[in-house]
Design an enzyme around this catalytic site. Structure first.
Site, PDB file in Angstrom:
ATOM      1  N   ARG A  25       0.829  -1.219   0.000  1.00 30.07           N
ATOM      2  CA  ARG A  25       0.000   0.000   0.000  1.00 30.07           C
ATOM      3  C   ARG A  25       0.864   1.270   0.000  1.00 30.07           C
ATOM      4  NH1 ARG A  25      -4.720  -0.782   4.221  1.00 30.07           N
ATOM      5  NH2 ARG A  25      -5.481   1.048   3.118  1.00 30.07           N
ATOM      6  N   SER A  59      -8.573  11.931   2.348  1.00 32.00           N
ATOM      7  CA  SER A  59      -8.095  10.785   3.123  1.00 32.00           C
ATOM      8  C   SER A  59      -7.938  11.182   4.578  1.00 32.00           C
ATOM      9  CB  SER A  59      -6.743  10.283   2.588  1.00 32.00           C
ATOM     10  OG  SER A  59      -6.125   9.471   3.565  1.00 32.00           O
ATOM     11  N   ASP A  71     -15.508   2.362   3.140  1.00 26.89           N
ATOM     12  CA  ASP A  71     -15.253   0.986   3.585  1.00 26.89           C
ATOM     13  C   ASP A  71     -16.475   0.086   3.412  1.00 26.89           C
ATOM     14  OD1 ASP A  71     -12.670   1.663   4.262  1.00 26.89           O
ATOM     15  OD2 ASP A  71     -13.159   2.130   6.339  1.00 26.89           O
ATOM     16  N   ARG A 105     -13.044  -6.972   4.880  1.00 26.17           N
ATOM     17  CA  ARG A 105     -14.349  -6.449   4.440  1.00 26.17           C
ATOM     18  C   ARG A 105     -14.918  -7.292   3.293  1.00 26.17           C
ATOM     19  NH1 ARG A 105     -14.995  -2.688   8.172  1.00 26.17           N
ATOM     20  NH2 ARG A 105     -13.242  -1.307   8.564  1.00 26.17           N
TER      21      ARG A 105
END
Ligand code: S3P
Length: 418
Positions: free
Chosen positions: A113, A157, A305, A378
């Site tokens: 990431r 963000s 999310d 998720r």
């Protein structure tokens, strides 16, 4: 399928991380209740411990004794952030203001990431960074005395905004952060609750220099992103009502509930109140005839999310559900656009990727097959909800990956369905 009873979702993940950081940087003992005890939050506790913070094991009710903004020490080991982007990015902000270097590492997913997004503003404040190829972890943060900054974040963000705010707090300098749409604002609220002067408008946050953070008790409200899975379950049921007590209803987090209301789901809010600077309430959700919806780019930060769950839900909605402006999904715990659409198609659903989102055409066909989660919690939970519906036969390859945010998810899912 009938849903019944009440599910108490675990404490909010974003607030849990921040509660530990603010307690460790505060002056004296802070009592924290109902923290999320999950792998991600334990990563933050471990990183703070490696930096010399007085950090006990997590439990439902415990005390962290902070030693002030200058209380951290040079770490004798790597700062292991596990799977947690919030740990790595927010703690990079804290470490940028320390008079020592810290080396951040993470698991395979976190090591893919992007970290340049925090390295750039923190470098503009004076810190220096050694990043691995592709602006990834492992990352060494060379902390120093930071200068004030006015930073324009091209993408909204909360992790980047919070990293800059925490750097400003630890350095005692003024910071301004601008972003296109307001991202979750827990850091700002927690700073304001501790007496810091934070000015907020629609696209900017200004923090005046702070000298110290008083210790403050925190009761962590339920996580709306975890509640989302059970709201979706109730929406997909044919009868019953599911109650979700004490869920955080911060307006920067409730986009999914608004989207579902547009899709025809009835969500009642009871006992709405303010606790510790956050709106909290009890949700009661009943099934509805689902219709499709469109998610506009400006809505995305408020449900970022929840988009894997929304995509799964859309397979049962009449019409075409379209999400745009969500390219950030490609750099979450997995590439959530490719992973969600790929899995939906493999199960027999009608879905397509867009560069910055997806299209799902609902047709209520039975879905059958095995889901590849890429270790992404998720994804596991979104497909877990879909798999609970009669007629669907869905196997999730790595059910244990829910531990990073919702360790009791599978048990709670079993308990809610009749
Ligand atoms: C978080 C911010 C969001 C979110 C993540 C938690 C936070 O990430 O996706 O799960 O606690 O600040 P971004 O800030 O990268 O959008």
């Amino acid at each position: 399928m009938k849903v019944t009873g009440s599910v108490r979702v675990p404490g909010d993940k974003s607030i849990s991380h921040r509660a530990l950081m603010f307690a460790a940087l505060g002056d004296g003992p802070s009592r924290i209740t109902r923290i999320l005890d999950s792998a991600d939050v334990r990563s933050t506790a471990g990183v703070l411990r490696a930096l010399g913070a007085d950090m006990p094991e997590l439990s439902a009710d415990f005390v962290v004794t902070g030693h002030g903004l200058r209380g951290l020490r040079a770490p004798v080991r790597d700062l292991d952030c596990g799977n947690s982007g919030t740990t790595a990015r927010l703690m990079a902000g804290v470490c940028a203001a320390q008079p020592f270097a810290s080396r951040f590492v993470g698991d395979e997913s976190l090591s893919k990431r992007p970290m340049g997004r925090v390295a750039r503003p923190l470098s503009a404040m004076g810190a220096s960074f050694e990043l691995s190829t592709g602006e990834r972890l492992p990352m060494v943060v060379h902390g120093t005395e930071l200068e004030k900054v006015e930073w324009h974040n091209e993408k909204s963000s909360a992790q980047v905004k919070s990293a800059i705010l925490l750097a400003g707090v630890c350095a005692g300098v003024e910071v301004v952060v601008r972003e296109p749409t307001r991202s979750r604002d827990h850091t700002e609220r927690m700073l304001a609750a501790r007496g810091a002067e934070v000015w907020v408008n629609d696209d900017a946050v200004l923090l005046w220099p702070v000298q110290g953070l008083p210790a403050l008790d925190v009761a962590v409200p339920g996580d709306p992103s975890s509640a989302a899975f059970f709201v979706a379950l109730a929406a997909l049921a044919t009868e019953g009502t599911l109650t979700l007590p004490d869920v955080c209803l911060n307006p920067t987090r409730t986009g999914f509930f608004f989207a579902l209301a547009r899709m025809g789901v009835r969500i009642d809010v009871d006992d709405e109140r303010t606790e510790g600077g956050e709106t909290v309430g009890t949700l009661a959700v009943s099934p509805g005839e689902l219709r499709s919806t469109e998610i506009a780019p400006a809505e995305v930060p408020s449900l970022i999310d929840e988009l894997p769950m929304l995509a799964c839900l859309a397979t049962r909605a009449e019409g075409e559900t379209v999400v745009r402006g969500a390219e950030e999904l490609r750099v979450k715990e997995s590439d959530r656009i490719a992973a969600v659409v790929g899995n939906l198609r493999a199960l027999g659903a009608d879905a397509d990727e867009l560069p910055d989102g997806f299209v799902v055409r609902g047709n209520r066909a039975s879905l059958k097959g095995r889901v590849t989660t890429h270790g992404d919690h998720r994804l596991a939970m979104a497909f877990g909800v879909l798999g609970a519906l009669p007629g669907n036969e869905i196997e999730v390859d790595d059910p244990a990956c829910v531990d990073v945010s919702f360790p009791t998810f599978w048990r709670d899912l079993d308990g809610a369905v009749r």
